[in-house]
Scaffold this active site. Structure first.
Site, PDB file in Angstrom:
ATOM      1  N   SER A 259       0.839  -1.188   0.000  1.00 33.55           N
ATOM      2  CA  SER A 259       0.000   0.000   0.000  1.00 33.55           C
ATOM      3  C   SER A 259       0.877   1.241   0.000  1.00 33.55           C
ATOM      4  O   SER A 259       2.004   1.213   0.487  1.00 33.55           O
ATOM      5  CB  SER A 259      -0.863   0.014   1.257  1.00 33.55           C
ATOM      6  OG  SER A 259       0.007   0.055   2.380  1.00 33.55           O
ATOM      7  N   LYS A 260       0.301   2.287  -0.553  1.00 34.92           N
ATOM      8  CA  LYS A 260       1.016   3.555  -0.711  1.00 34.92           C
ATOM      9  C   LYS A 260       1.651   4.063   0.578  1.00 34.92           C
ATOM     10  O   LYS A 260       2.714   4.642   0.574  1.00 34.92           O
ATOM     11  CB  LYS A 260       0.005   4.610  -1.172  1.00 34.92           C
ATOM     12  CG  LYS A 260       0.124   4.970  -2.627  1.00 34.92           C
ATOM     13  CD  LYS A 260      -0.578   6.283  -2.856  1.00 34.92           C
ATOM     14  CE  LYS A 260      -1.384   6.204  -4.141  1.00 34.92           C
ATOM     15  NZ  LYS A 260      -2.425   7.175  -4.266  1.00 34.92           N
ATOM     16  N   ARG A 261       0.942   3.885   1.687  1.00 31.35           N
ATOM     17  CA  ARG A 261       1.423   4.420   2.964  1.00 31.35           C
ATOM     18  C   ARG A 261       2.736   3.753   3.377  1.00 31.35           C
ATOM     19  O   ARG A 261       3.547   4.339   4.063  1.00 31.35           O
ATOM     20  CB  ARG A 261       0.398   4.178   4.086  1.00 31.35           C
ATOM     21  CG  ARG A 261      -0.884   4.916   3.953  1.00 31.35           C
ATOM     22  CD  ARG A 261      -0.816   6.342   4.485  1.00 31.35           C
ATOM     23  NE  ARG A 261      -0.270   6.453   5.829  1.00 31.35           N
ATOM     24  CZ  ARG A 261       0.416   7.508   6.260  1.00 31.35           C
ATOM     25  NH1 ARG A 261       0.654   8.513   5.455  1.00 31.35           N
ATOM     26  NH2 ARG A 261       0.857   7.550   7.496  1.00 31.35           N
ATOM     27  N   LYS A 262       2.881   2.494   2.971  1.00 33.93           N
ATOM     28  CA  LYS A 262       4.024   1.743   3.492  1.00 33.93           C
ATOM     29  C   LYS A 262       5.082   1.416   2.452  1.00 33.93           C
ATOM     30  O   LYS A 262       6.165   0.969   2.781  1.00 33.93           O
ATOM     31  CB  LYS A 262       3.526   0.451   4.136  1.00 33.93           C
ATOM     32  CG  LYS A 262       2.659   0.763   5.343  1.00 33.93           C
ATOM     33  CD  LYS A 262       2.207  -0.471   6.050  1.00 33.93           C
ATOM     34  CE  LYS A 262       1.308  -0.087   7.214  1.00 33.93           C
ATOM     35  NZ  LYS A 262       0.452  -1.159   7.615  1.00 33.93           N
TER      36      LYS A 262
END
Ligand code: GLU
Length: 534
Positions: A259-262
């Site tokens: 995911s983008k956040r990680k």
């Protein structure tokens, strides 16, 4: 698996091209290339609410950047076309409509006029009753022909749903996992055609895979729950199902879905950060496949020599950016100097005028994980530096095409990504340094000692013949001797010189850098520093 496979990657143009698309493209293309088959790009653009206009072109660019060009695919953006077009689903709408009508005529599908609020209420009731089955209850399955006709005549919006067998276990197969069975009664009749006349993924995929002669559907694991629908759909049409092979999801370090956040997920991010396409491809190959002896670095040709779809490893691969960073450094070191020069020139061109895109991110928008956070902060700074300098570098390079090559050996060992060149290149193009007095006084040095060191080095250089092949060794020896004579260690002795010449306390090797700059420029920089320290 020696018959030519027809395989496809089927991204939806909904935003930046995703690293998962590259991952699927790699394994599909490998399947086509090892069997003498064809790799097809199909654009699944039927979800008009999520459609992003530029996204299709970016998918093409990203696949071309990675050397994963399709054999067949939409025309435009340099796309190849092919015998089974159109390859954009929005251009195939009549086929889906026809397919849905055929299923209705065969009694395998039906028109459903239930409005959204009925479905919402139904779901709420099912949830309140803690029902095992949450979903559409099949009300319109039982509509009589006259009722359907009346609804149609009244212009009532409707969808088309597939009649799933509810009394049976639905048997499906996945190449890696074997048989997977689903309980029919736990499945709802899926929508095939939406009220706007657009197909759902299920219908469009089945119709297209059949029409395009797809032999293997190699796609992400997240589609396994849809397998009963897809097998039932093939049954309803009376078509043979292709082989389904669900690739493991790429995972963040904490095992959650990438995911983008990680983890950066956009392929444009990887290109902008200066990852080499061949390194990223190698890395994606490692996410699901092992070469003999755990060989970690391999070309696409070596990957193909070993590739066997049946040997894909489905244990959730971790997408570890730190490892990719290391791998990319290995690839950079294996490039010959001319090639690395070419890549750096391309990267400078890519960065020209883009400084504004790389402003520092506020803390709460930075990734949490330490390596990635540091990397992202640095990359933004480096991209700004390169963006600001790129036009100048390119102009100088066009005037003097021999400009960059001598610098390459000085920085090659230090780079993990191309954008990191921002830490080393500027000094070769500018002597306009924003240094401070303190910068000239490293640990174990004094302001007077620094000035003395600069003067002595200047004197040594003034006498040196920069064209003498042994000049590097003789300068090294002379600097060492002089530092001893002054009672300084070589590090603190050369510290102020490094700042004078490169503008920074960390730089490419100092003496080699002086030789690249030339005698006149080197002396001028020392004079500037001495004047500054006055
Ligand atoms: N459009 C689907 C996606 O982007 C394709 C899945 C498939 O390969 O069938 O996930």
């Amino acid at each position: 698996m020696t018959t030519p496979a027809r395989v496809r990657v089927a991204p939806s143009p909904t935003g930046d091209p995703h690293v998962g698309t590259a991952y699927m493209a790699l394994f599909n293309k490998a399947m086509a290339d090892t069997t003498g088959g064809a790799f097809i790009l199909r654009i699944e653009d039927t979800d008009r609410t999520r459609y992003v206009a530029d996204s299709e072109r970016q998918i093409f660019d990203a696949l071309a950047w990675l050397g994963l060009n399709p054999d067949e695919g939409p025309q435009g953006h340099g796309g190849p076309g092919g015998p089974c077009g159109p390859y954009r689903q929005s251009e195939r709408l009549p086929m889906y409509k026809q397919a849905a009508e055929d299923l209705i005529a065969k009694g395998k599908a039906y028109r459903c006029f239930c409005a959204g609020d009925r479905l919402d209420t139904l779901r709420k009731i099912q949830q309140a009753e803690k029902s095992k089955f949450i979903g559409y209850d099949g009300l319109c399955r039982g509509l009589k022909a006259e009722e359907v006709a009346a609804n149609l005549a009244a212009g009532k919006p409707h969808v088309v749903r597939l009649k799933l067998r509810q009394d049976a276990e639905i048997q499906t197969t996945d190449l890696f996992r074997g048989q997977i069975s689903f309980i029919g009664a736990e499945q709802q009749d899926p929508v095939l055609l939406k009220t706007d006349g657009y197909p759902t993924y299920h219908l469009a995929m089945a119709v297209d895979d059949h029409a395009m002669g797809i032999t293997h559907v190699i796609r992400a694991e997240e589609w396994i729950p849809s397998l009963p629908i897809h097998f039932e759909l093939y049954r309803a049409f009376g078509w043979d199902a292709p082989v389904f092979a669900h690739m493991p999801l790429l995972r963040n370090k904490d095992k959650s879905k990438i995911s983008k956040r990680k983890n950066p997920t956009s392929l444009l991010w990887y290109r902008d950060a200066g990852f080499l396409p061949e390194a990223l491809k190698n890395f994606l190959g490692l996410m699901g496949f092992s070469l003999p002896n755990d060989q970690e670095i391999f070309s696409y040709a070596e990957f193909l020599q070993n590739f066997d779809l049946r040997k894909v490893n489905i244990g959730g691969p971790i997408f570890d950016l730190q490892k990719l960073h290391w791998l990319n450094g290995e690839y950079i070191r294996r490039l010959d100097d001319r090639e690395l020069e070419k890549r750096l020139v391309q990267h400078c061109r890519l960065m020209i005028g883009r400084e504004a895109e790389f402003a520092d991110l506020p803390e709460d928008q930075l990734p949490q994980e330490t390596f990635l956070k540091d990397f992202e902060q640095k990359r933004r700074r480096q991209s700004r530096v390169l963006g600001a300098l790129a036009a100048e570098i390119m102009t100088s390079y066009e005037v003097n095409p021999n400009l960059l090559l001598p610098i390459i050996p000085l920085i090659k060992e230090r780079l993990h990504t191309l954008v990191e060149a921002a830490d080393y290149l500027p000094m070769f193009f500018t002597r306009d340094f924003a240094y401070t007095r303190e910068a000239f006084v490293p640990k174990k040095q004094t302001p007077e000692g620094a000035v003395a060191a600069l003067r002595e080095v200047r004197a040594i250089l003034a006498d040196a013949d920069f064209n003498n092949p042994g000049v590097k060794e003789s300068l090294d020896a002379a600097f060492r001797a002089k530092s001893e004579a002054l009672g300084q260690k070589i590090g603190p002795f050369l510290g102020p010189v490094r700042v004078a010449i490169t503008g920074a306390s960390v730089s490419p090797p100092l003496v080699e850098s002086m030789l690249v700059l030339g005698k006149q420029e080197t002396l001028a920089r020392l004079d500037n520093a001495l004047k500054f320290l006055g």
